[in-house]
Design a protein around this motif. Structure first.
Motif, PDB file in Angstrom:
ATOM      1  N   MET A   1      69.489 -67.707  57.517  1.00 24.01           N
ATOM      2  CA  MET A   1      69.541 -66.784  56.680  1.00 24.01           C
ATOM      3  C   MET A   1      70.995 -66.241  56.892  1.00 24.01           C
ATOM      4  O   MET A   1      71.353 -65.880  58.084  1.00 24.01           O
ATOM      5  CB  MET A   1      68.545 -65.570  57.063  1.00 24.01           C
ATOM      6  N   THR A   2      71.610 -65.710  55.869  1.00 20.97           N
ATOM      7  CA  THR A   2      73.146 -65.216  55.918  1.00 20.97           C
ATOM      8  C   THR A   2      73.192 -64.063  54.980  1.00 20.97           C
ATOM      9  O   THR A   2      72.185 -63.759  53.955  1.00 20.97           O
ATOM     10  CB  THR A   2      74.158 -66.382  55.326  1.00 20.97           C
ATOM     11  N   GLN A   5      73.328 -64.848  51.146  1.00 19.70           N
ATOM     12  CA  GLN A   5      72.177 -65.254  50.650  1.00 19.70           C
ATOM     13  C   GLN A   5      71.228 -63.769  50.296  1.00 19.70           C
ATOM     14  O   GLN A   5      70.717 -63.842  49.197  1.00 19.70           O
ATOM     15  CB  GLN A   5      71.020 -66.053  51.551  1.00 19.70           C
ATOM     16  N   HIS A  34      70.542 -72.071  44.715  1.00 20.56           N
ATOM     17  CA  HIS A  34      70.472 -72.882  46.006  1.00 20.56           C
ATOM     18  C   HIS A  34      70.455 -71.768  47.204  1.00 20.56           C
ATOM     19  O   HIS A  34      69.436 -71.948  48.108  1.00 20.56           O
ATOM     20  CB  HIS A  34      71.693 -73.826  46.306  1.00 20.56           C
ATOM     21  N   ALA A  35      70.995 -70.620  47.264  1.00 18.21           N
ATOM     22  CA  ALA A  35      70.831 -69.639  47.980  1.00 18.21           C
ATOM     23  C   ALA A  35      69.222 -69.003  47.925  1.00 18.21           C
ATOM     24  O   ALA A  35      68.728 -68.893  49.106  1.00 18.21           O
ATOM     25  CB  ALA A  35      71.765 -68.632  47.781  1.00 18.21           C
ATOM     26  N   LYS A  37      66.663 -70.659  47.199  1.00 15.38           N
ATOM     27  CA  LYS A  37      65.647 -71.744  47.427  1.00 15.38           C
ATOM     28  C   LYS A  37      66.000 -71.977  49.097  1.00 15.38           C
ATOM     29  O   LYS A  37      64.885 -71.936  49.617  1.00 15.38           O
ATOM     30  CB  LYS A  37      66.130 -73.126  46.657  1.00 15.38           C
ATOM     31  N   GLN A  38      67.020 -71.608  49.657  1.00 16.36           N
ATOM     32  CA  GLN A  38      67.022 -71.743  50.933  1.00 16.36           C
ATOM     33  C   GLN A  38      66.189 -70.302  51.657  1.00 16.36           C
ATOM     34  O   GLN A  38      65.780 -70.682  52.804  1.00 16.36           O
ATOM     35  CB  GLN A  38      68.569 -71.776  51.576  1.00 16.36           C
ATOM     36  N   LEU A  39      66.568 -69.327  51.036  1.00 17.57           N
ATOM     37  CA  LEU A  39      65.744 -68.333  51.641  1.00 17.57           C
ATOM     38  C   LEU A  39      64.400 -68.371  51.476  1.00 17.57           C
ATOM     39  O   LEU A  39      63.773 -68.125  52.606  1.00 17.57           O
ATOM     40  CB  LEU A  39      66.144 -66.915  50.985  1.00 17.57           C
ATOM     41  N   GLU A  40      63.865 -68.929  50.381  1.00 17.11           N
ATOM     42  CA  GLU A  40      62.242 -68.957  50.364  1.00 17.11           C
ATOM     43  C   GLU A  40      61.839 -70.308  51.252  1.00 17.11           C
ATOM     44  O   GLU A  40      60.516 -70.103  51.822  1.00 17.11           O
ATOM     45  CB  GLU A  40      62.119 -69.597  48.902  1.00 17.11           C
ATOM     46  N   LYS A  41      62.589 -71.183  51.516  1.00 18.98           N
ATOM     47  CA  LYS A  41      62.205 -72.230  52.176  1.00 18.98           C
ATOM     48  C   LYS A  41      62.133 -71.723  53.608  1.00 18.98           C
ATOM     49  O   LYS A  41      61.184 -71.938  54.610  1.00 18.98           O
ATOM     50  CB  LYS A  41      63.141 -73.498  52.349  1.00 18.98           C
ATOM     51  N   GLU A  42      63.089 -70.965  54.177  1.00 19.96           N
ATOM     52  CA  GLU A  42      63.204 -70.369  55.599  1.00 19.96           C
ATOM     53  C   GLU A  42      62.009 -69.513  55.700  1.00 19.96           C
ATOM     54  O   GLU A  42      61.497 -69.332  56.875  1.00 19.96           O
ATOM     55  CB  GLU A  42      64.509 -69.598  55.713  1.00 19.96           C
TER      56      GLU A  42
END
Length: 302
Positions: A1-2, A5, A34-35, A37-42
């Motif tokens: 998480m950034t 994002q 992409h940002a 999707k990365q949050l949802e995955k994390e």
């Protein structure tokens, strides 16, 4: 998480679309997707979904959105304090405003002084109804908002007090009375404002056990005044929202105080004075120094 994002997530939810968020941030739509999707995955959650009005936060996304905005607000405050320490006084200030009293009378005078003192602070203003602005403050969509006082949900700074007045066609018998009762306004078509104070005015009638015959609803005060002049009905507005120059454009309208008098106060609200950014603190300070001139009657000549 950034933080990037988190900023993208908050912006997509606010603007209702990936493309709009990408355009505002100056990045590609694929980078925005992409940002997210990365949050949802994390987090193991679906944060956004497509609704009738565009992209919307899911129930889980909404519950996290408040915390995300709080984190982004803290990050912005840190950036501003670092800039202030370097003598730069840079930052971002998001203001929520409503209706004629704040958007037309209060905000321009305050911003004139604020921008002169802090030219490097980037100011954004969003206008809505009074209830909307309070909600934006609560959700951290804006840093500071004009609200009708009192409001125990926030830390507030009173700015100006005025009263509600009835707007009457000059040829009507009520125009010759020194004051007008709410019951007098229920015998003819009523024009309801959508520019702010709608809830307060509805509550006035409800608490008195009365029901006005609402035939018109307008968001612009000039439209309301003109329709009263044309005999379409009567209305209620805040006194400061109907200054003398506006009435001069519509000489067929008079404003009369309500009997008994109904007062209201307008001020600024923040979630907590302890955690405001330097930009918000500066705006509150500027507003406080302007409060005396805003309430000494000088607004009436605008």
């Amino acid at each position: 998480m950034t933080f990037t994002q988190l900023e993208i997530f908050a912006l997509v939810a606010e603007l209702g679309g990936f493309t709009a968020a990408a355009d505002k941030l100056g990045i590609s739509q694929s980078a925005v997707s992409h940002a997210i999707k990365q949050l949802e995955k994390e987090w193991g959650l679906t944060l956004l979904t497509r609704g009738q009005a565009g992209i919307e936060a899911t129930e889980a996304g909404n519950s996290l959105l408040l915390r995300v905005r709080e984190l982004l607000g803290v990050a912005e405050a840190i950036r501003q304090e670092a800039s202030a320490a370097r003598g730069l006084n840079r930052g971002v200030l998001r203001i929520g405003s409503f209706g004629t009293t704040s958007s037309l009378l209060l905000l321009p005078r305050i911003l004139e002084q604020f921008r002169a003192a802090y030219p490097e602070i980037d100011v954004f203003v969003e206008e809505g109804e009074d209830d909307e602005v309070a909600q934006w403050v609560s959700e951290r969509r804006v840093d500071v908002g004009f609200v009708v006082l009192p409001d125990e949900r926030f830390d507030t700074l009173p700015l100006v007090e005025d009263q509600f007045v009835a707007l009457i066609p000059s040829g009507h018998p009520l125009a010759g009375q020194p004051a007008v009762e709410l019951a007098d306004l229920c015998d003819m078509p009523f024009i309801m404002t959508l520019a702010g104070n709608t809830t307060l005015i509805e509550r006035l009638f409800e608490n008195a056990g009365l029901r006005p015959m609402v035939k018109h609803r307008y968001a612009q005060i000039i439209t309301i005044v003109k329709m009263v002049e044309n005999g379409a009905g009567v209305s209620i507005a805040a006194d400061l929202a109907v200054p003398a120059p506006l009435l001069a454009l519509c000489p067929g309208v008079v404003k009369k105080p309500l009997a008994p008098k109904v007062r209201r106060a307008v001020g600024l609200a923040v979630p907590s004075r302890k955690h405001v950014s330097p930009a918000v603190a500066a705006f509150l300070h500027t507003s406080k120094t302007m409060a005396k001139s805003l309430s000494d009657g000088s607004l009436g000549g605008l």
